[in-house]
Design a protein around this motif. Structure first.
Motif, PDB file in Angstrom:
ATOM      1  N   LEU A  27       2.436  12.118  58.760  1.00 18.57           N
ATOM      2  CA  LEU A  27       1.655  13.347  58.923  1.00 18.57           C
ATOM      3  C   LEU A  27       2.570  14.588  58.957  1.00 18.57           C
ATOM      4  N   PRO A  34      -3.837  15.416  55.820  1.00 20.27           N
ATOM      5  CA  PRO A  34      -4.469  14.708  56.941  1.00 20.27           C
ATOM      6  C   PRO A  34      -5.488  15.595  57.656  1.00 20.27           C
ATOM      7  N   GLY A  35      -5.893  15.094  58.820  1.00 21.93           N
ATOM      8  CA  GLY A  35      -6.858  15.838  59.630  1.00 21.93           C
ATOM      9  C   GLY A  35      -6.222  17.078  60.234  1.00 21.93           C
ATOM     10  N   THR A  46      -5.963  13.078  62.653  1.00 22.68           N
ATOM     11  CA  THR A  46      -5.874  11.714  62.128  1.00 22.68           C
ATOM     12  C   THR A  46      -5.197  10.845  63.181  1.00 22.68           C
ATOM     13  N   THR A 102      -2.889   8.095  64.970  1.00 23.82           N
ATOM     14  CA  THR A 102      -1.593   7.514  64.612  1.00 23.82           C
ATOM     15  C   THR A 102      -1.451   6.141  65.239  1.00 23.82           C
ATOM     16  N   ASP A 162     -12.490   6.880  59.668  1.00 28.24           N
ATOM     17  CA  ASP A 162     -11.354   7.501  58.974  1.00 28.24           C
ATOM     18  C   ASP A 162     -10.866   6.594  57.857  1.00 28.24           C
ATOM     19  N   SER A 209      -8.679  17.675  56.555  1.00 29.21           N
ATOM     20  CA  SER A 209      -9.861  16.815  56.681  1.00 29.21           C
ATOM     21  C   SER A 209     -10.328  16.802  58.122  1.00 29.21           C
ATOM     22  N   GLY A 230     -10.211  14.098  59.849  1.00 30.70           N
ATOM     23  CA  GLY A 230      -9.580  12.902  60.404  1.00 30.70           C
ATOM     24  C   GLY A 230      -9.120  11.931  59.342  1.00 30.70           C
ATOM     25  N   CYS A 231      -9.681  12.020  58.139  1.00 28.70           N
ATOM     26  CA  CYS A 231      -9.278  11.128  57.044  1.00 28.70           C
ATOM     27  C   CYS A 231      -7.958  11.599  56.442  1.00 28.70           C
ATOM     28  N   VAL A 232      -7.456  10.804  55.494  1.00 33.20           N
ATOM     29  CA  VAL A 232      -6.252  11.157  54.751  1.00 33.20           C
ATOM     30  C   VAL A 232      -6.673  11.435  53.309  1.00 33.20           C
ATOM     31  N   ILE A 259       0.250   4.787  60.352  1.00 31.28           N
ATOM     32  CA  ILE A 259       0.161   6.248  60.312  1.00 31.28           C
ATOM     33  C   ILE A 259       1.176   6.799  61.319  1.00 31.28           C
TER      34      ILE A 259
END
Length: 221
Positions: free
Chosen positions: A118, A140-141, A149, A151, A182, A193, A195-197, A219
């Protein structure tokens, strides 16, 4: 006179003889009658004491059990067996040792299948400790606990080619979920986003095709 005496004597003698004969005759008749009566009584007694005719009993002989022995089966020809040479046992495929440490040139563990950083906005695909694809750009989020996002180390939970987010009323093509809600998917590389990638379309297709359910996803912050 002498002649009269003689005649008289003869007459008397004859009369005596007749009387004696008459008397003897009666006795003979009486004896005969008595003898006849005795014979009749003896015959009656013999008849009364005779044995009754025997009772005839018919005995049915038991049935004769006949056991039939089946004929022996015809001889079976057994072909001569030729000794066969046993096949050699198949050799087991060598088991590769599990990779350890980090994948060279990445911050990712050698056991990962997908890895994202990230802090550098980069991601990789890895197999057996070797990079298959990457690094590729990601988004990322955004900031904040409700949009960041997560980890850590996860596993691929599910995949959906044409997923539609009802929460954001937006498409999420090539979604590969690694955490509830996610996923890696096609998205903007300019905007954070929720929370998604996000990946570029080509990269998201590559991630979708490469990853399988259960693969390890890491992550990194």
């Amino acid at each position: 006179m002498r002649a009269k005496k003689t005649i008289c004597a003869v007459t008397v003698g004859t009369a005596a003889l007749l009387t004696a004969c008459s008397s003897g005759g009666d006795q003979g008749v009486h004896l005969a009658a008595a003898s006849g009566t005795g014979a009749t009584a003896s015959s009656a007694t013999s008849a009364s004491s005779s044995t009754a005719p025997p009772t005839t009993t018919t005995t049915t002989p038991p049935p004769i059990s006949t056991t039939t022995t089946p004929p022996p089966p015809p001889p079976t020809h057994v072909p001569a067996t030729t000794p066969s040479t046993p096949k050699p046992a198949a050799k087991a495929a060598p088991v590769k040792p599990a990779p350890t440490g980090l994948v060279p040139g990445t911050p990712c563990a050698a056991t990962d299948s997908a890895c994202a950083s990230l802090s550098t906005n980069q991601a990789w695909l890895i197999r057996d400790g070797v990079v298959v694809s990457g690094p590729v750009q990601i988004k990322p989020g955004g900031p904040g606990a409700d949009r960041a996002t997560p980890t850590g180390t996860f596993h691929v939970l599910s995949k959906q080619k044409d997923f539609w987010s009802t929460e954001f009323n937006a498409p999420m093509p090539n979604s590969v979920f690694f955490y509830p809600g996610d996923a890696f998917h096609t998205g903007s590389l300019e905007r954070y986003s929720a929370g998604c990638v996000h990946l570029a379309a080509a990269d998201s297709q590559r991630f979708y095709d490469f990853l399988k359910i259960g693969d390890v996803v890491q992550i990194l912050p």
